[in-house]
Design an enzyme around this catalytic site. Structure first.
Site, PDB file in Angstrom:
ATOM      1  N   SER A 103       0.860  -1.178   0.000  1.00 29.95           N
ATOM      2  CA  SER A 103       0.000   0.000   0.000  1.00 29.95           C
ATOM      3  C   SER A 103       0.901   1.234   0.000  1.00 29.95           C
ATOM      4  O   SER A 103       1.755   1.382   0.869  1.00 29.95           O
ATOM      5  CB  SER A 103      -0.869  -0.047   1.258  1.00 29.95           C
ATOM      6  OG  SER A 103      -1.610   1.129   1.399  1.00 29.95           O
ATOM      7  N   LYS A 127      -1.074  -0.786  -4.404  1.00 28.94           N
ATOM      8  CA  LYS A 127      -2.307  -0.061  -4.042  1.00 28.94           C
ATOM      9  C   LYS A 127      -1.929   1.384  -3.781  1.00 28.94           C
ATOM     10  O   LYS A 127      -1.033   1.662  -2.985  1.00 28.94           O
ATOM     11  CB  LYS A 127      -2.919  -0.715  -2.805  1.00 28.94           C
ATOM     12  CG  LYS A 127      -3.872   0.172  -1.996  1.00 28.94           C
ATOM     13  CD  LYS A 127      -4.703  -0.658  -1.032  1.00 28.94           C
ATOM     14  CE  LYS A 127      -4.884   0.033   0.303  1.00 28.94           C
ATOM     15  NZ  LYS A 127      -5.736  -0.740   1.227  1.00 28.94           N
ATOM     16  N   LEU A 128      -2.598   2.298  -4.485  1.00 29.83           N
ATOM     17  CA  LEU A 128      -2.315   3.723  -4.302  1.00 29.83           C
ATOM     18  C   LEU A 128      -3.416   4.347  -3.459  1.00 29.83           C
ATOM     19  O   LEU A 128      -4.612   4.196  -3.757  1.00 29.83           O
ATOM     20  CB  LEU A 128      -2.278   4.438  -5.660  1.00 29.83           C
ATOM     21  CG  LEU A 128      -1.257   3.944  -6.679  1.00 29.83           C
ATOM     22  CD1 LEU A 128      -1.387   4.751  -7.979  1.00 29.83           C
ATOM     23  CD2 LEU A 128       0.164   4.063  -6.125  1.00 29.83           C
ATOM     24  N   LYS A 129      -3.009   5.069  -2.440  1.00 31.66           N
ATOM     25  CA  LYS A 129      -3.973   5.834  -1.654  1.00 31.66           C
ATOM     26  C   LYS A 129      -4.355   7.067  -2.459  1.00 31.66           C
ATOM     27  O   LYS A 129      -3.468   7.721  -3.042  1.00 31.66           O
ATOM     28  CB  LYS A 129      -3.332   6.254  -0.332  1.00 31.66           C
ATOM     29  CG  LYS A 129      -3.071   5.080   0.603  1.00 31.66           C
ATOM     30  CD  LYS A 129      -4.380   4.564   1.141  1.00 31.66           C
ATOM     31  CE  LYS A 129      -4.177   3.541   2.246  1.00 31.66           C
ATOM     32  NZ  LYS A 129      -5.458   3.051   2.763  1.00 31.66           N
ATOM     33  N   ASP A 168      -7.276   3.180  -3.216  1.00 30.51           N
ATOM     34  CA  ASP A 168      -8.022   3.173  -1.950  1.00 30.51           C
ATOM     35  C   ASP A 168      -8.253   4.607  -1.500  1.00 30.51           C
ATOM     36  O   ASP A 168      -7.299   5.358  -1.274  1.00 30.51           O
ATOM     37  CB  ASP A 168      -7.211   2.406  -0.892  1.00 30.51           C
ATOM     38  CG  ASP A 168      -7.938   2.321   0.441  1.00 30.51           C
ATOM     39  OD1 ASP A 168      -9.125   2.704   0.513  1.00 30.51           O
ATOM     40  OD2 ASP A 168      -7.310   1.859   1.424  1.00 30.51           O
ATOM     41  N   GLU A 201     -11.300   0.990  -3.868  1.00 28.90           N
ATOM     42  CA  GLU A 201     -11.665   0.585  -2.519  1.00 28.90           C
ATOM     43  C   GLU A 201     -12.284   1.749  -1.752  1.00 28.90           C
ATOM     44  O   GLU A 201     -11.709   2.841  -1.699  1.00 28.90           O
ATOM     45  CB  GLU A 201     -10.383   0.095  -1.821  1.00 28.90           C
ATOM     46  CG  GLU A 201     -10.611  -0.462  -0.437  1.00 28.90           C
ATOM     47  CD  GLU A 201      -9.302  -0.924   0.213  1.00 28.90           C
ATOM     48  OE1 GLU A 201      -8.234  -0.892  -0.448  1.00 28.90           O
ATOM     49  OE2 GLU A 201      -9.344  -1.293   1.390  1.00 28.90           O
ATOM     50  N   ASP A 249     -14.243  -1.786   2.188  1.00 30.74           N
ATOM     51  CA  ASP A 249     -13.405  -2.051   3.361  1.00 30.74           C
ATOM     52  C   ASP A 249     -14.213  -1.620   4.589  1.00 30.74           C
ATOM     53  O   ASP A 249     -14.961  -2.408   5.168  1.00 30.74           O
ATOM     54  CB  ASP A 249     -12.087  -1.261   3.212  1.00 30.74           C
ATOM     55  CG  ASP A 249     -11.202  -1.285   4.446  1.00 30.74           C
ATOM     56  OD1 ASP A 249     -11.476  -2.061   5.368  1.00 30.74           O
ATOM     57  OD2 ASP A 249     -10.213  -0.520   4.502  1.00 30.74           O
ATOM     58  N   LYS A 276     -10.397  -7.402   6.742  1.00 28.21           N
ATOM     59  CA  LYS A 276      -9.418  -7.133   7.811  1.00 28.21           C
ATOM     60  C   LYS A 276      -9.978  -7.771   9.074  1.00 28.21           C
ATOM     61  O   LYS A 276     -11.030  -7.334   9.554  1.00 28.21           O
ATOM     62  CB  LYS A 276      -9.259  -5.634   8.032  1.00 28.21           C
ATOM     63  CG  LYS A 276      -8.505  -4.900   6.952  1.00 28.21           C
ATOM     64  CD  LYS A 276      -8.428  -3.424   7.291  1.00 28.21           C
ATOM     65  CE  LYS A 276      -7.759  -2.648   6.174  1.00 28.21           C
ATOM     66  NZ  LYS A 276      -8.136  -1.228   6.207  1.00 28.21           N
ATOM     67  N   GLY A 298      -4.571  -4.778   5.456  1.00 31.73           N
ATOM     68  CA  GLY A 298      -3.574  -4.671   6.523  1.00 31.73           C
ATOM     69  C   GLY A 298      -3.820  -3.433   7.354  1.00 31.73           C
ATOM     70  O   GLY A 298      -4.426  -2.469   6.886  1.00 31.73           O
TER      71      GLY A 298
HETATM   72  O1  NPG Z   1      -0.023  -2.987   4.671  1.00 30.64           O
HETATM   73  O2  NPG Z   1      -0.647  -2.992   6.736  1.00 30.64           O
HETATM   74  C1  NPG Z   1      -0.605  -2.487   5.615  1.00 30.64           C
HETATM   75  C2  NPG Z   1      -1.319  -1.182   5.412  1.00 30.64           C
HETATM   76  C3  NPG Z   1      -2.342  -1.238   4.349  1.00 30.64           C
HETATM   77  O3  NPG Z   1      -3.207   0.802   3.517  1.00 30.64           O
HETATM   78  C4  NPG Z   1      -3.224  -0.017   4.390  1.00 30.64           C
HETATM   79  N1  NPG Z   1      -4.016   0.076   5.448  1.00 30.64           N
HETATM   80  O4  NPG Z   1      -7.001   1.866   4.823  1.00 30.64           O
HETATM   81  O5  NPG Z   1      -6.402  -0.122   4.387  1.00 30.64           O
HETATM   82  C5  NPG Z   1      -6.195   0.960   4.919  1.00 30.64           C
HETATM   83  C6  NPG Z   1      -4.905   1.195   5.677  1.00 30.64           C
HETATM   84  C7  NPG Z   1      -5.075   1.333   7.172  1.00 30.64           C
HETATM   85  C8  NPG Z   1      -3.978   1.290   7.984  1.00 30.64           C
HETATM   86  C9  NPG Z   1      -6.285   1.462   7.762  1.00 30.64           C
HETATM   87  C10 NPG Z   1      -4.081   1.382   9.364  1.00 30.64           C
HETATM   88  C11 NPG Z   1      -6.395   1.565   9.141  1.00 30.64           C
HETATM   89  C12 NPG Z   1      -5.303   1.517   9.922  1.00 30.64           C
END
Ligand code: NPG
Length: 374
Positions: free
Chosen positions: A142, A168-170, A195, A220, A245, A269, A297
């Site tokens: 991510s 995955k790009l935020k 995402d 997402e 999600d 998750k 994650g």
């Molecule tokens: O690889 O653990 C990882 C992070 C992946 O982008 C990621 N997590 O929105 O999915 C999400 C984001 C996140 C992280 C969400 C921490 C909530 C807490």
């Protein structure tokens, strides 16, 4: 089992690089780790659980201090009767905690610790418990929001050269179409997804539909957690498959999302949905309805990463998950680090769910510890 002692450890782990999403920039992961000592058939065994909650309620309504409070004041006491009767099992935890509304991340951490202790006592790996036969899962990464597109391209190149199999790009307002276009032009064949962490509204539909040009695996959670209906409407206006999600918090809401056309793909998750057992039920519902899932994650330490890797070995997880190597986030994990091997993460086969933390590294990362009696 009978619970003998529960310790709630708050850890502070610096991130190797700041992680920016539409909801926050994190430079450190503060995380609750539960250490549960239980007696099973006369022998003491330790179970470990990890909680996904962040320090602020910006991803979901849960947050670290709230989790600490509800765990000690409302959740653990509800396990006491079953525990003293030596009748506590991981499979009974959700039912015992059922009268408490919400607080799924707190419940998930407790269930994980109980399940970890139970499997350790039985000498069974989580992978076996789930019936997983794979040895490894492909690893995705991510990528947080960056200061500039050249910087983003560098970061993506860096991850691809390490072997990550999916990017995955935020995204958020002002950081969406152009960054995605740039990455797609630089890497025409890389599996790519975006995402938004609920950053948009349905009024952005035609803007978001521009993402259809980039052959994305999925988009997402573009809209709010409670906007299931709007996700269904948006899905009709885009070709990119809709993935949820935040909105999916249980097997029941997963079924609703799929049947209402709000989700064509689900991010599972375990922490968000109340634990690994509900995560497995979501997987089963999705498989029944022909919908692919992938494992999200939450910047897990090795404790949670181990469980996620096993879960992601189940057959419905046909999209590469956010299960990256420990060094994606941490210079030093509290367990033996998870490493990328040919773009994959190995699924642990030792007894239990969690990877066991190194006592020295755990102590070094701990900023607060409290003991709670069940
Ligand atoms: O690889 O653990 C990882 C992070 C992946 O982008 C990621 N997590 O929105 O999915 C999400 C984001 C996140 C992280 C969400 C921490 C909530 C807490």
């Amino acid at each position: 089992m009978r619970i003998r002692r529960v310790q709630l450890h708050t850890l502070a782990l610096p991130l190797v690089t700041p992680f920016t999403t539409s909801f926050s920039t994190q430079t450190e992961r503060r995380v609750l780790i539960i250490e549960l000592t239980a007696e099973v058939d006369g022998a003491l065994v330790t179970g470990w659980g990890e909680c996904g909650a962040l320090t602020e309620p910006v991803y979901s309504s849960e947050y670290l201090d709230g989790v600490l409070d509800v765990t000690a004041a409302h959740l653990l006491p509800r396990l006491a009767a079953a525990s003293s009767a030596d009748e506590l099992t991981a499979e009974s935890v959700a039912g015992l905690l059922g009268k408490v509304i919400g607080h799924r991340m707190a419940k998930a951490a407790i269930e994980m610790a109980v399940l970890d202790a139970q499997l350790r006592a039985a000498g069974q790996s989580f992978k076996d418990y789930l019936g997983v036969t794979l040895d490894r899962v492909p690893s995705g990464v991510s990528v947080g929001i960056q200061d500039s597109i050249p910087r983003l391209l560098d970061v993506v190149d860096g991850y691809l050269s390490k072997g990550y199999q999916r990017i995955k790009l935020k995204i958020q307002h002002g950081w969406d179409i152009e960054p995605v276009r740039a990455v797609r032009e630089a890497h025409p064949d890389v599996p790519l997804q975006v995402d938004a962490n609920a950053a948009y509204t349905l009024a952005d539909a035609s803007h978001l539909a521009q993402l259809d040009a980039f052959d994305l695996l999925l988009i997402e959670q573009p809209l709010g957690e409670e906007d299931m209906r709007h996700h269904a409407l948006l899905a009709q206006q885009m070709r990119t498959p809709m993935c949820l999600d935040e909105s999916v918090v249980s097997a029941a809401s997963a079924k609703d999302a799929i049947e209402w056309g709000a989700a064509a793909i689900i991010n599972i998750k375990p922490s968000r949905v109340g634990g690994y057992l509900e995560a497995r039920r979501i997987h089963d519902v999705a498989v029944d309805l022909g919908v692919p899932v992938w494992c999200g994650g939450m910047l897990e330490t090795g404790i949670g990463r181990a469980g996620n890797a096993a879960l992601a070995g189940m057959p419905g997880f046909t999209i590469t998950g956010d299960i990256s190597a420990s060094d994606r986030f941490y210079t030093e994990d509290i367990t033996e680090p998870f490493e990328l091997v040919e773009g994959h993460i190995m699924i642990p086969d030792a007894p239990g769910v969690a990877a066991v933390p190194d006592p020295v590294r755990l102590a070094a990362a701990t900023v607060a510890s409290t003991s709670v009696s069940p």
